[in-house]
Design a protein around this motif. Sequence first.
Motif, PDB file in Angstrom:
ATOM      1  N   GLU A 154       0.844  -1.194   0.000  1.00  0.00           N
ATOM      2  CA  GLU A 154       0.000   0.000   0.000  1.00  0.00           C
ATOM      3  C   GLU A 154       0.880   1.244   0.000  1.00  0.00           C
ATOM      4  OE1 GLU A 154      -3.211   0.017  -0.243  1.00  0.00           O
ATOM      5  OE2 GLU A 154      -3.631  -2.126   0.073  1.00  0.00           O
ATOM      6  N   TYR A 155       0.293   2.357  -0.451  1.00  0.00           N
ATOM      7  CA  TYR A 155       0.985   3.646  -0.395  1.00  0.00           C
ATOM      8  C   TYR A 155       0.633   4.368   0.899  1.00  0.00           C
ATOM      9  CZ  TYR A 155       2.608   3.424  -5.223  1.00  0.00           C
ATOM     10  OH  TYR A 155       3.253   3.067  -6.382  1.00  0.00           O
ATOM     11  N   ILE A 156       1.648   4.941   1.540  1.00  0.00           N
ATOM     12  CA  ILE A 156       1.455   5.736   2.754  1.00  0.00           C
ATOM     13  C   ILE A 156       1.336   7.203   2.336  1.00  0.00           C
ATOM     14  CG2 ILE A 156       2.463   6.448   4.949  1.00  0.00           C
ATOM     15  CD1 ILE A 156       4.113   3.806   4.826  1.00  0.00           C
ATOM     16  N   ASP A 157       0.232   7.842   2.689  1.00  0.00           N
ATOM     17  CA  ASP A 157       0.028   9.255   2.391  1.00  0.00           C
ATOM     18  C   ASP A 157       0.661  10.101   3.489  1.00  0.00           C
ATOM     19  OD1 ASP A 157      -1.603   9.143  -0.043  1.00  0.00           O
ATOM     20  OD2 ASP A 157      -3.117   8.221   1.238  1.00  0.00           O
ATOM     21  N   TYR A 158       1.645  10.889   3.130  1.00  0.00           N
ATOM     22  CA  TYR A 158       2.310  11.759   4.098  1.00  0.00           C
ATOM     23  C   TYR A 158       1.517  13.055   4.280  1.00  0.00           C
ATOM     24  CZ  TYR A 158       6.727   9.172   4.562  1.00  0.00           C
ATOM     25  OH  TYR A 158       7.685   8.234   4.864  1.00  0.00           O
ATOM     26  N   PHE A 212       8.005  23.872  -6.870  1.00  0.00           N
ATOM     27  CA  PHE A 212       7.399  23.559  -5.581  1.00  0.00           C
ATOM     28  C   PHE A 212       8.461  23.290  -4.531  1.00  0.00           C
ATOM     29  CE2 PHE A 212       7.923  19.570  -7.832  1.00  0.00           C
ATOM     30  CZ  PHE A 212       8.413  18.691  -6.874  1.00  0.00           C
ATOM     31  N   SER A 213       8.045  23.385  -3.277  1.00  0.00           N
ATOM     32  CA  SER A 213       8.849  22.954  -2.130  1.00  0.00           C
ATOM     33  C   SER A 213       7.877  22.587  -1.025  1.00  0.00           C
ATOM     34  CB  SER A 213       9.804  24.053  -1.664  1.00  0.00           C
ATOM     35  OG  SER A 213       9.079  25.201  -1.240  1.00  0.00           O
ATOM     36  N   LEU A 214       8.249  21.627  -0.190  1.00  0.00           N
ATOM     37  CA  LEU A 214       7.358  21.198   0.884  1.00  0.00           C
ATOM     38  C   LEU A 214       8.106  20.359   1.897  1.00  0.00           C
ATOM     39  CD1 LEU A 214       5.361  18.043   0.017  1.00  0.00           C
ATOM     40  CD2 LEU A 214       6.688  19.141  -1.780  1.00  0.00           C
ATOM     41  N   THR A 215       7.464  20.159   3.032  1.00  0.00           N
ATOM     42  CA  THR A 215       7.905  19.189   4.032  1.00  0.00           C
ATOM     43  C   THR A 215       6.842  18.111   4.128  1.00  0.00           C
ATOM     44  OG1 THR A 215       9.138  20.843   5.293  1.00  0.00           O
ATOM     45  CG2 THR A 215       8.523  18.817   6.448  1.00  0.00           C
ATOM     46  N   ALA A 216       7.260  16.853   4.002  1.00  0.00           N
ATOM     47  CA  ALA A 216       6.343  15.713   4.097  1.00  0.00           C
ATOM     48  C   ALA A 216       6.591  14.991   5.418  1.00  0.00           C
ATOM     49  CB  ALA A 216       6.560  14.761   2.924  1.00  0.00           C
ATOM     50  N   THR A 217       5.520  14.706   6.155  1.00  0.00           N
ATOM     51  CA  THR A 217       5.630  14.108   7.481  1.00  0.00           C
ATOM     52  C   THR A 217       4.881  12.779   7.522  1.00  0.00           C
ATOM     53  OG1 THR A 217       5.694  16.319   8.480  1.00  0.00           O
ATOM     54  CG2 THR A 217       5.236  14.470   9.942  1.00  0.00           C
ATOM     55  N   HIS A 218       5.556  11.726   7.949  1.00  0.00           N
ATOM     56  CA  HIS A 218       4.912  10.417   8.072  1.00  0.00           C
ATOM     57  C   HIS A 218       3.764  10.520   9.069  1.00  0.00           C
ATOM     58  CE1 HIS A 218       4.314   6.163   8.984  1.00  0.00           C
ATOM     59  NE2 HIS A 218       5.062   5.861   7.919  1.00  0.00           N
ATOM     60  N   PRO A 219       2.581   9.999   8.732  1.00  0.00           N
ATOM     61  CA  PRO A 219       1.415  10.194   9.601  1.00  0.00           C
ATOM     62  C   PRO A 219       1.525   9.516  10.964  1.00  0.00           C
ATOM     63  CG  PRO A 219       0.924   8.626   7.846  1.00  0.00           C
ATOM     64  CD  PRO A 219       2.247   9.234   7.522  1.00  0.00           C
ATOM     65  N   LEU A 220       2.365   8.475  11.089  1.00  0.00           N
ATOM     66  CA  LEU A 220       2.473   7.755  12.365  1.00  0.00           C
ATOM     67  C   LEU A 220       3.793   8.038  13.075  1.00  0.00           C
ATOM     68  CD1 LEU A 220       0.962   4.288  11.346  1.00  0.00           C
ATOM     69  CD2 LEU A 220      -0.174   6.219  12.461  1.00  0.00           C
ATOM     70  N   THR A 221       4.897   7.881  12.372  1.00  0.00           N
ATOM     71  CA  THR A 221       6.197   8.055  13.019  1.00  0.00           C
ATOM     72  C   THR A 221       6.598   9.521  13.161  1.00  0.00           C
ATOM     73  OG1 THR A 221       7.476   8.005  10.960  1.00  0.00           O
ATOM     74  CG2 THR A 221       6.939   5.879  11.976  1.00  0.00           C
ATOM     75  N   LYS A 222       5.964  10.388  12.360  1.00  0.00           N
ATOM     76  CA  LYS A 222       6.255  11.832  12.329  1.00  0.00           C
ATOM     77  C   LYS A 222       7.642  12.137  11.757  1.00  0.00           C
ATOM     78  CE  LYS A 222       2.218  12.482  14.009  1.00  0.00           C
ATOM     79  NZ  LYS A 222       1.118  12.893  13.103  1.00  0.00           N
TER      80      LYS A 222
END
Length: 283
Positions: free
Chosen positions: A235-239, A259-269
């Motif tokens: 499965e794909y994890i949506d950040y 573009f530029s961004l910060t992506a954060t794991h929904p569980l581990t952060k």
Amino acid sequence: MTKIKFIAIILFTALISSCSSDDSGENQSGDAYFKFTYDGKVQNVKTWEALKQGDFIEVMGTSQEGIVIDFKFNVYGNLYQALTNPTIATSEIPWLEASENFTSNTFTFTLENINTTDKTVQVKFSGKVYDDGYDYESDFINVSGSFKVSYEEITPAVEGLGTFAKLDGKDWHGLALDSTIENQETKILYAQNDGEYTIGIAFPKYGAKVGTFAFTNNNFANRISFQKYDPATHEYIDYDVSGTVTYTTINDLYVAGTFSLTATHPLTKAKIVISNGTFKEGN
């Protein structure tokens, strides 16, 4: 999210089934070769063809045993597609493909050299080709080999297609292999390569405008999404995302911007910083 590969239509001219005396493997320079093992059996490859359009290359080899192997990749060494199929439709040889998700997890593709002066490309490869490229549990065959071939260079229909960014400082090159319409209002172009990450470029299906937009997860359109494929769950994890996207061109042929961004794991952060992003993708 499943990627549907339409790059053969957008980027590549179909390779003809028979070779002229100019592009046949038998008539290239003496150091050209195409070595290929299929299910443990050495294939006698005498004929091959290769095309280069901008940053994208297709190489196809045909064995005297009746098997075709076809690669689509970019000049940065990312494999977009690997296929094997019979030369005769009625053959018992199956139609197989490398995994469509996180390809490099089960298929090793090493771009050893591109010589733009001599117009040659050199590659080593090994891995699994599956009966169903979306199913790791489906039947598969192991292939391996290497080639050094001359390519024909042709002008792409749209120059400069692709997406580039730095992920925690490391270069990432992708191409929009899949698109979807979300909530019947937002179009998302999913840029991917053979790795685990996907960058989604989202903009309104109707009435899209150029300009700069700040975004978070709460924005449906005018945002960049970020996903990571998990081979354990398939499965794909949506950040979670937060950043800025600028659309510089939106027309019937392509969408372009930065573009530029910060992506954060929904569980581990755990965070991934995505910087220096640019895109030009078919609309």
